[in-house]
Write a protein that holds these residues in place. Structure first.
Motif, mmCIF file in Angstrom:
data_model
loop_
_atom_site.group_PDB
_atom_site.id
_atom_site.type_symbol
_atom_site.label_atom_id
_atom_site.label_comp_id
_atom_site.label_asym_id
_atom_site.label_seq_id
_atom_site.Cartn_x
_atom_site.Cartn_y
_atom_site.Cartn_z
ATOM 1 N N THR A 148 0.939 -0.636 -0.148
ATOM 2 C CA THR A 148 0.390 0.231 -0.410
ATOM 3 C C THR A 148 0.810 1.358 0.078
ATOM 4 O OG1 THR A 148 -2.049 -0.983 1.379
ATOM 5 C CG2 THR A 148 -1.693 1.881 1.514
ATOM 6 N N ARG A 149 1.611 1.691 0.353
ATOM 7 C CA ARG A 149 2.989 2.338 0.906
ATOM 8 C C ARG A 149 3.730 2.364 -0.272
ATOM 9 N NH1 ARG A 149 3.325 0.465 5.756
ATOM 10 N NH2 ARG A 149 5.448 -0.475 5.659
ATOM 11 N N ARG A 150 4.238 1.450 -0.637
ATOM 12 C CA ARG A 150 4.955 1.683 -2.808
ATOM 13 C C ARG A 150 3.511 2.411 -3.400
ATOM 14 N NH1 ARG A 150 8.709 -1.757 -3.638
ATOM 15 N NH2 ARG A 150 10.036 -0.896 -2.388
ATOM 16 N N LEU A 151 2.834 1.572 -3.208
ATOM 17 C CA LEU A 151 1.359 1.863 -4.554
ATOM 18 C C LEU A 151 1.216 3.881 -4.298
ATOM 19 C CD1 LEU A 151 -0.538 -1.357 -4.615
ATOM 20 C CD2 LEU A 151 1.427 -0.162 -6.174
ATOM 21 N N ASP A 152 1.432 3.817 -2.954
ATOM 22 C CA ASP A 152 0.053 5.491 -2.485
ATOM 23 C C ASP A 152 1.430 6.238 -3.826
ATOM 24 O OD1 ASP A 152 -1.234 4.181 -1.118
ATOM 25 O OD2 ASP A 152 -0.053 5.097 0.268
ATOM 26 N N GLY A 153 2.330 6.636 -3.456
ATOM 27 C CA GLY A 153 2.812 7.409 -4.606
ATOM 28 C C GLY A 153 2.924 7.525 -6.282
ATOM 29 N N LEU A 154 2.838 6.164 -6.670
ATOM 30 C CA LEU A 154 2.427 5.750 -7.972
ATOM 31 C C LEU A 154 1.353 5.870 -8.286
ATOM 32 C CD1 LEU A 154 4.763 2.217 -7.775
ATOM 33 C CD2 LEU A 154 5.169 4.445 -9.059
ATOM 34 N N VAL A 155 0.209 6.184 -7.462
ATOM 35 C CA VAL A 155 -1.237 6.140 -7.810
ATOM 36 C C VAL A 155 -1.121 7.463 -7.799
ATOM 37 C CG1 VAL A 155 -3.479 5.977 -6.582
ATOM 38 C CG2 VAL A 155 -2.151 4.139 -6.583
ATOM 39 N N ARG A 156 -0.779 8.440 -7.190
ATOM 40 C CA ARG A 156 -0.609 10.014 -6.857
ATOM 41 C C ARG A 156 0.140 10.144 -8.321
ATOM 42 N NH1 ARG A 156 0.901 9.594 -1.510
ATOM 43 N NH2 ARG A 156 2.698 9.412 -1.873
#
Length: 163
Positions: A79-87
């Motif tokens: 979740t933490r890794r994806l948060d930046g990629l989603v943003r």
């Protein structure tokens, strides 16, 4: 609680210690070099690994639990890794049409474009910092050794598929 050892430890000899320490130190240094060279694309080596895994998946998406397993991350770590990629608009989270409890991570068009832009520089970095420093024989030995160790670890872990 860790069980008491049943036998004396088998200490590493100088060659074994040199190989192990060399590996541990190499991973940190190599990841730092890869991070620095991916920074102009707004990526870390961990981000790049997410994009590559999604790009290689059927329909460029994976269930979150499958992606976490591939990346060796906990659900919260993913979740933490994806948060930046989603943003950044490179990955999206998509609900499963078949199971309301499941979510997919999906590569966006911007993610594909970023991966395509970063890939040539990343490949050049991998060659410069790793492949081109070794002989073909050394590469073949490393490939064999890494495959053997990876298979043994996968067999030990024997993770159940995600639900």
């Amino acid at each position: 609680m860790k069980p008491a050892p049943t036998a004396a430890p088998r200490w590493l000899d100088d060659t074994e210690m040199s190989a192990w320490r060399g590996y541990v130190e190499l991973i940190g240094a190599l990841n730092s070099a890869m991070d620095a060279e991916l920074a102009p694309f707004g990526l870390t080596i961990g981000d790049y690994e997410v994009l590559v895994n999604l790009s290689e998946a059927e329909h460029q998406h994976l269930r979150m639990c499958d992606l976490a397993a591939r990346l060796r991350l906990s659900p919260s770590g993913l979740t933490r890794r994806l948060d930046g990629l989603v943003r950044a608009g490179l990955v999206s989270r998509v609900p499963s049409p078949d199971d309301r409890r499941a979510m997919f991570a999906a590569l966006t068009d911007a993610g594909v474009a970023t991966l395509q832009a970063a890939a040539p520089d990343h490949l050049a970095s991998v060659r410069r910092h790793f492949v081109d420093l070794l002989t073909r024989d050394e590469i073949e030995h490393l490939a064999s050794a890494f495959t053997k160790v990876h298979a043994a670890l996968a067999n030990e872990q024997n993770r159940p598929p995600c639900q």
